[in-house]
Design an enzyme around this catalytic site. Structure first.
Site, PDB file in Angstrom:
ATOM      1  N   ALA A  67       0.847  -1.188   0.000  1.00 47.31           N
ATOM      2  CA  ALA A  67       0.000   0.000   0.000  1.00 47.31           C
ATOM      3  C   ALA A  67       0.886   1.243   0.000  1.00 47.31           C
ATOM      4  CB  ALA A  67      -0.907  -0.005   1.224  1.00 47.31           C
ATOM      5  N   GLY A 110       0.053  -5.121   0.630  1.00 50.07           N
ATOM      6  CA  GLY A 110      -1.172  -5.148  -0.166  1.00 50.07           C
ATOM      7  C   GLY A 110      -0.985  -5.767  -1.531  1.00 50.07           C
ATOM      8  N   GLU A 113      -1.167  -9.450  -0.907  1.00 51.98           N
ATOM      9  CA  GLU A 113      -2.561  -9.769  -0.596  1.00 51.98           C
ATOM     10  C   GLU A 113      -3.417  -9.782  -1.861  1.00 51.98           C
ATOM     11  OE1 GLU A 113      -3.551  -8.212   3.803  1.00 51.98           O
ATOM     12  OE2 GLU A 113      -2.650  -6.678   2.513  1.00 51.98           O
ATOM     13  N   GLU A 133       4.006  -5.765   7.214  1.00 50.04           N
ATOM     14  CA  GLU A 133       3.251  -4.702   7.892  1.00 50.04           C
ATOM     15  C   GLU A 133       3.641  -4.511   9.351  1.00 50.04           C
ATOM     16  OE1 GLU A 133       0.499  -5.795   4.446  1.00 50.04           O
ATOM     17  OE2 GLU A 133       1.972  -6.791   5.724  1.00 50.04           O
TER      18      GLU A 133
END
Length: 259
Positions: A67, A110, A113, A133
């Site tokens: 992200a 992300g 993911e 993270e």
């Protein structure tokens, strides 16, 4: 096809390739990427010329390096409860058409993911996967804690998430995170080949097989078997089932109608 601020979309031979196109920030996923990706998936869903979707990243360095950390500083309780990225990746996971992640470089946070939400993951031998993270005192909140554990096992998932360690392509293959590893130049051709192989099969069978497998992963074995039985019973009533049997016996290619 529609043009997007952060994506490139190309359709060829019934395969749509959606490319995350922010190479200057290693294709980091920000709010605009999420908006564009949802719109592109909607467009492909409603396009009868698209039978499968491949997701990849622009450039050679990254599929998506997580992200956008610049936006993380403004996130608060309400941002977490809204879970916009988690909801988007749930849509990817339940997408009606087959999805393939062609991972061409770093797939972190992300990005990892997103790859895990796809049906199939193919990696270049230069790819690297990780959920780092915890380095930022947050956790993989777009489905990573659940999907990674289901793909590689609970123990390995806990290790990778708590340490933030990365896996190279071959280690990801051995762990079950990806199903194929190729040279970088063969990545998209391999993804197209896999997509064409799937598109040659009965489309209703492919769609229901995805549904049954996903449902069974979140249910007990008996429930999964019942869902499988019901899906098979439904397929037995279709025109495509009859066409598949007739084509096999006649030694010809089937002509699927999707009915």
């Amino acid at each position: 096809m529609t043009t997007y601020e952060t994506l490139l979309v190309e359709v060829s031979d019934r395969v749509a390739v959606i490319t995350l196109n922010r190479p200057e920030v290693r294709n980091a996923i920000n709010a605009q990427v999420q908006t564009d990706l949802r719109a592109a998936l909607d467009a492909c869903r409603n396009d009868d010329t698209v039978g499968a979707v491949v997701l990849t990243g622009a450039g050679e360095k990254a599929f998506a390096a997580g992200a956008d950390i610049g936006q993380l500083q403004s996130y608060d309780l309400h941002t977490g409860l809204a879970s916009s990225m988690q909801r988007l990746y749930d849509e990817v996971e339940t997408y009606e058409k087959p999805t393939i992640a062609a991972v061409n470089g770093y797939a972190l946070g992300g990005g990892c993911e997103l790859a895990m939400a796809c049906d199939i993951r193919i990696a270049a031998d230069t790819a690297r996967f990780g959920l780092p993270e915890t380095n930022l005192s947050v956790l993989p909140g777009a489905g990573g804690t659940q999907r990674l554990a289901r793909l590689v096992g609970v123990g390995r998932a806990i290790d990778l998430i708590l340490t933030g360690d990365m896996l190279g392509a071959q280690d990801a293959l051995a762990a079950g995170l990806v199903t194929r590893v190729t040279e970088p130049g063969a990545l998209l051709p391999t993804a197209h080949e896999v997509a064409r192989s799937i598109l040659a099969k009965g489309p209703l069978a492919v769609r229901l097989a995805k549904t049954v497998i996903r449902t069974g992963m979140d249910a007990d074995r008996r429930t999964g078997l019942v869902v499988e039985q019901l899906a098979q019973s439904l397929l037995y009533t279709t025109d495509d089932k009859r066409e598949g049997a007739e084509a096999f016996l006649a030694k010809r290619a089937p002509e699927w109608s999707g009915r």
